[in-house]
Design an enzyme around this catalytic site. Structure first.
Site, PDB file in Angstrom:
ATOM      1  N   CYS A  50       4.030   1.984   4.015  1.00 13.93           N
ATOM      2  CA  CYS A  50       3.638   0.668   3.498  1.00 13.93           C
ATOM      3  C   CYS A  50       3.180  -0.277   4.609  1.00 13.93           C
ATOM      4  CB  CYS A  50       4.749   0.059   2.656  1.00 13.93           C
ATOM      5  SG  CYS A  50       6.309  -0.302   3.510  1.00 13.93           S
ATOM      6  N   GLU A  89      -0.724  -0.388  -2.422  1.00 19.16           N
ATOM      7  CA  GLU A  89       0.498  -0.013  -1.721  1.00 19.16           C
ATOM      8  C   GLU A  89       0.497   1.467  -1.365  1.00 19.16           C
ATOM      9  OE1 GLU A  89       4.087  -0.115  -4.085  1.00 19.16           O
ATOM     10  OE2 GLU A  89       3.056   0.613  -5.854  1.00 19.16           O
ATOM     11  N   HIS A 118      10.132  -2.664   1.446  1.00 19.50           N
ATOM     12  CA  HIS A 118       8.785  -2.265   1.038  1.00 19.50           C
ATOM     13  C   HIS A 118       7.874  -3.489   1.071  1.00 19.50           C
ATOM     14  CE1 HIS A 118       5.621   0.022  -0.834  1.00 19.50           C
ATOM     15  NE2 HIS A 118       5.606  -0.735  -1.924  1.00 19.50           N
TER      16      HIS A 118
END
Length: 147
Positions: free
Chosen positions: A56, A122, A110
């Site tokens: 990420c 993402e 995240h």
């Protein structure tokens, strides 16, 4: 499918406040989004920073590098380094963070990049590919980051 452990963070962070200083511009955000969109379908790999796999923070780091903005390879550190803005103020390229305790940035696990219209790009987790998803997922932080 579990998220990697959060990166070590500095004590005393605040979930609110201004965070860091925004270095990018709206046009830089559009460049970052274009870069990220070009990575759609590439595999997630923890620690990946391109060109064939991403995690990420590796995806957001490389996307903003394409726009001339240097970011660390850590979601928690990108939160700390970016200017904190309300979710209702996001523009394409802004960073969205997710934490196990949304009042504690030390628990960020995240992040993703806002692309507009309630959507983000993402690199989600092992076994998945870079994808577009809705931003409204559980454990979203109250503040986005503007690099």
């Amino acid at each position: 499918q579990s998220a990697p452990a959060p990166a070590p963070a500095s004590a005393g962070w605040s979930a609110s406040g201004s965070g860091g200083v925004a270095q990018g511009s709206a046009s830089g955000g559009r460049i970052a989004v274009q870069f990220a969109l070009a990575q759609l379908g590439k595999n997630y790999q923890w620690g990946g920073a391109g060109p064939t796999t991403y995690d990420c923070s590796g995806l957001t780091m490389q996307a903003w590098a394409a726009a001339g903005v240097a970011l660390p390879h850590s979601a928690a550190l990108q939160y700390m380094d970016s200017q904190h803005i309300g979710l209702d103020q996001m523009r394409p390229g802004d960073l969205i963070f997710y934490a196990s305790d949304t009042s504690n940035p030390d628990t960020i696990y995240h992040e993703a990049m806002f692309i507009g219209n309630g959507q983000m790009i993402e690199a989600p987790y092992t076994g998945a590919q870079v994808r577009i998803s809705p931003i409204w997922q559980s454990q979203i932080m109250a503040y986005a980051g503007r690099p």
